[in-house]
Design a protein around this motif. Structure first.
Motif, PDB file in Angstrom:
ATOM      1  N   SER A   1       0.550 -14.412  15.610  1.00 37.08           N
ATOM      2  CA  SER A   1      -0.531 -13.436  15.789  1.00 37.08           C
ATOM      3  C   SER A   1      -1.831 -14.124  16.195  1.00 37.08           C
ATOM      4  N   GLU A   2      -1.823 -15.433  16.340  1.00 39.77           N
ATOM      5  CA  GLU A   2      -3.007 -16.207  16.715  1.00 39.77           C
ATOM      6  C   GLU A   2      -3.182 -16.260  18.238  1.00 39.77           C
ATOM      7  N   ALA A   3      -4.410 -16.386  18.674  1.00 38.59           N
ATOM      8  CA  ALA A   3      -4.813 -16.682  20.060  1.00 38.59           C
ATOM      9  C   ALA A   3      -4.001 -15.909  21.105  1.00 38.59           C
ATOM     10  N   SER A   4      -3.192 -16.622  21.896  1.00 41.32           N
ATOM     11  CA  SER A   4      -2.427 -16.015  22.994  1.00 41.32           C
ATOM     12  C   SER A   4      -1.186 -15.281  22.507  1.00 41.32           C
ATOM     13  N   GLY A   5      -0.860 -15.462  21.241  1.00 42.39           N
ATOM     14  CA  GLY A   5       0.369 -14.890  20.700  1.00 42.39           C
ATOM     15  C   GLY A   5       1.502 -15.896  20.663  1.00 42.39           C
ATOM     16  N   LEU A   6       1.214 -17.133  21.127  1.00 42.42           N
ATOM     17  CA  LEU A   6       2.236 -18.177  21.133  1.00 42.42           C
ATOM     18  C   LEU A   6       1.643 -19.497  20.638  1.00 42.42           C
ATOM     19  N   GLY A   7       2.510 -20.339  20.098  1.00 48.36           N
ATOM     20  CA  GLY A   7       2.101 -21.660  19.651  1.00 48.36           C
ATOM     21  C   GLY A   7       3.255 -22.624  19.829  1.00 48.36           C
ATOM     22  N   LEU A   8       2.990 -23.897  19.547  1.00 46.57           N
ATOM     23  CA  LEU A   8       4.034 -24.922  19.618  1.00 46.57           C
ATOM     24  C   LEU A   8       4.274 -25.490  18.225  1.00 46.57           C
ATOM     25  N   VAL A   9       5.535 -25.518  17.827  1.00 52.62           N
ATOM     26  CA  VAL A   9       5.925 -26.089  16.547  1.00 52.62           C
ATOM     27  C   VAL A   9       6.871 -27.252  16.814  1.00 52.62           C
ATOM     28  N   ARG A  10       6.700 -28.295  16.051  1.00 53.75           N
ATOM     29  CA  ARG A  10       7.556 -29.478  16.186  1.00 53.75           C
ATOM     30  C   ARG A  10       8.943 -29.143  15.649  1.00 53.75           C
ATOM     31  N   CYS A  11       9.970 -29.477  16.413  1.00 50.81           N
ATOM     32  CA  CYS A  11      11.341 -29.183  15.953  1.00 50.81           C
ATOM     33  C   CYS A  11      12.209 -30.422  15.897  1.00 50.81           C
ATOM     34  N   SER A  12      11.577 -31.608  15.857  1.00 55.30           N
ATOM     35  CA  SER A  12      12.354 -32.838  15.717  1.00 55.30           C
ATOM     36  C   SER A  12      11.557 -33.864  14.929  1.00 55.30           C
ATOM     37  N   GLY A  13      12.283 -34.797  14.354  1.00 52.32           N
ATOM     38  CA  GLY A  13      11.658 -35.949  13.718  1.00 52.32           C
ATOM     39  C   GLY A  13      10.908 -35.674  12.440  1.00 52.32           C
ATOM     40  N   TYR A  14      10.071 -36.641  12.094  1.00 51.51           N
ATOM     41  CA  TYR A  14       9.332 -36.619  10.836  1.00 51.51           C
ATOM     42  C   TYR A  14       8.429 -35.396  10.711  1.00 51.51           C
ATOM     43  N   GLY A  15       7.819 -34.966  11.785  1.00 56.31           N
ATOM     44  CA  GLY A  15       6.889 -33.841  11.747  1.00 56.31           C
ATOM     45  C   GLY A  15       7.533 -32.489  11.986  1.00 56.31           C
ATOM     46  N   ALA A  16       8.850 -32.410  11.924  1.00 55.50           N
ATOM     47  CA  ALA A  16       9.537 -31.145  12.183  1.00 55.50           C
ATOM     48  C   ALA A  16       8.993 -30.046  11.272  1.00 55.50           C
ATOM     49  N   GLY A  17       8.746 -28.877  11.869  1.00 50.92           N
ATOM     50  CA  GLY A  17       8.233 -27.737  11.125  1.00 50.92           C
ATOM     51  C   GLY A  17       6.722 -27.618  11.139  1.00 50.92           C
ATOM     52  N   HIS A  18       6.020 -28.626  11.615  1.00 47.03           N
ATOM     53  CA  HIS A  18       4.564 -28.582  11.672  1.00 47.03           C
ATOM     54  C   HIS A  18       4.099 -27.927  12.965  1.00 47.03           C
ATOM     55  N   VAL A  19       3.122 -27.036  12.832  1.00 48.41           N
ATOM     56  CA  VAL A  19       2.538 -26.395  14.003  1.00 48.41           C
ATOM     57  C   VAL A  19       1.614 -27.396  14.684  1.00 48.41           C
ATOM     58  N   LEU A  20       1.824 -27.612  15.965  1.00 48.09           N
ATOM     59  CA  LEU A  20       0.968 -28.519  16.732  1.00 48.09           C
ATOM     60  C   LEU A  20      -0.283 -27.794  17.207  1.00 48.09           C
ATOM     61  N   VAL A  21      -0.097 -26.598  17.787  1.00 45.49           N
ATOM     62  CA  VAL A  21      -1.217 -25.890  18.397  1.00 45.49           C
ATOM     63  C   VAL A  21      -0.882 -24.410  18.555  1.00 45.49           C
ATOM     64  N   TYR A  22      -1.916 -23.573  18.453  1.00 47.54           N
ATOM     65  CA  TYR A  22      -1.832 -22.180  18.862  1.00 47.54           C
ATOM     66  C   TYR A  22      -2.404 -22.147  20.267  1.00 47.54           C
ATOM     67  N   VAL A  23      -1.603 -21.735  21.213  1.00 50.44           N
ATOM     68  CA  VAL A  23      -2.009 -21.764  22.617  1.00 50.44           C
ATOM     69  C   VAL A  23      -3.144 -20.752  22.827  1.00 50.44           C
ATOM     70  N   PRO A  24      -4.223 -21.134  23.534  1.00 49.09           N
ATOM     71  CA  PRO A  24      -5.370 -20.236  23.698  1.00 49.09           C
ATOM     72  C   PRO A  24      -5.067 -19.028  24.594  1.00 49.09           C
ATOM     73  N   LYS A  25      -5.908 -18.015  24.479  1.00 49.00           N
ATOM     74  CA  LYS A  25      -5.720 -16.769  25.232  1.00 49.00           C
ATOM     75  C   LYS A  25      -5.661 -16.980  26.736  1.00 49.00           C
ATOM     76  N   GLU A  26      -6.421 -17.917  27.246  1.00 50.07           N
ATOM     77  CA  GLU A  26      -6.443 -18.118  28.700  1.00 50.07           C
ATOM     78  C   GLU A  26      -5.110 -18.622  29.259  1.00 50.07           C
ATOM     79  N   ALA A  27      -4.214 -19.078  28.394  1.00 49.99           N
ATOM     80  CA  ALA A  27      -2.895 -19.536  28.840  1.00 49.99           C
ATOM     81  C   ALA A  27      -1.901 -18.384  28.981  1.00 49.99           C
ATOM     82  N   LYS A  28      -2.236 -17.243  28.391  1.00 46.23           N
ATOM     83  CA  LYS A  28      -1.314 -16.106  28.349  1.00 46.23           C
ATOM     84  C   LYS A  28      -1.099 -15.518  29.739  1.00 46.23           C
ATOM     85  N   ALA A  29       0.154 -15.246  30.037  1.00 46.62           N
ATOM     86  CA  ALA A  29       0.505 -14.584  31.293  1.00 46.62           C
ATOM     87  C   ALA A  29       0.142 -13.100  31.182  1.00 46.62           C
ATOM     88  N   GLU A  30      -0.276 -12.541  32.272  1.00 50.13           N
ATOM     89  CA  GLU A  30      -0.679 -11.138  32.276  1.00 50.13           C
ATOM     90  C   GLU A  30       0.515 -10.222  32.038  1.00 50.13           C
TER      91      GLU A  30
END
Length: 113
Positions: free
Chosen positions: A42-71
């Motif tokens: 529900s943040e920013a553009s509606g999408l984010g990136l979560v780590r799915c491998s390694g030591y940091g798996a499950g950690h949210v890296l970033v909520y993608v900003p609104k300007e990245a959202k496709a129309e």
């Protein structure tokens, strides 16, 4: 089996939806390769990136900003992501980032089957 292409080779109409996976060299002494998955939020553009491998798996890296959202879609523009990769993600460069636009297939069986 996932189909892979580089982030920099995707066109403006190759929108990236939740479940898309990004794989690239980590350039750290601990991990050689990292994977992130695009997830819906529900943040920013509606999408984010979560780590799915390694030591940091499950950690949210970033909520993608609104300007990245496709129309008109809950998706992000691959061109926006490629041109802002170093700013928002910070690892690797777009020509060395592999993308699978579909989520991994469902598991076929449990390990004890």
């Amino acid at each position: 089996m996932l189909t892979w292409t580089t982030l920099s080779s995707l066109g403006e109409n190759d929108l990236l939806y939740r479940g898309a996976v990004f794989r690239f060299r980590a350039r750290t002494p601990v991990e050689e390769i990292r994977e992130y998955m695009l997830f819906e939020t529900s943040e920013a553009s509606g999408l984010g990136l979560v780590r799915c491998s390694g030591y940091g798996a499950g950690h949210v890296l970033v909520y993608v900003p609104k300007e990245a959202k496709a129309e008109g879609a809950v998706a992000i523009s691959p061109k926006w992501l490629a041109s802002h990769w170093r700013e928002w993600i910070g690892h690797s460069i777009p020509s060395q980032v592999w993308v699978s636009k579909e989520a991994p297939v469902r598991p076929e069986r449990l390990p004890d089957e």
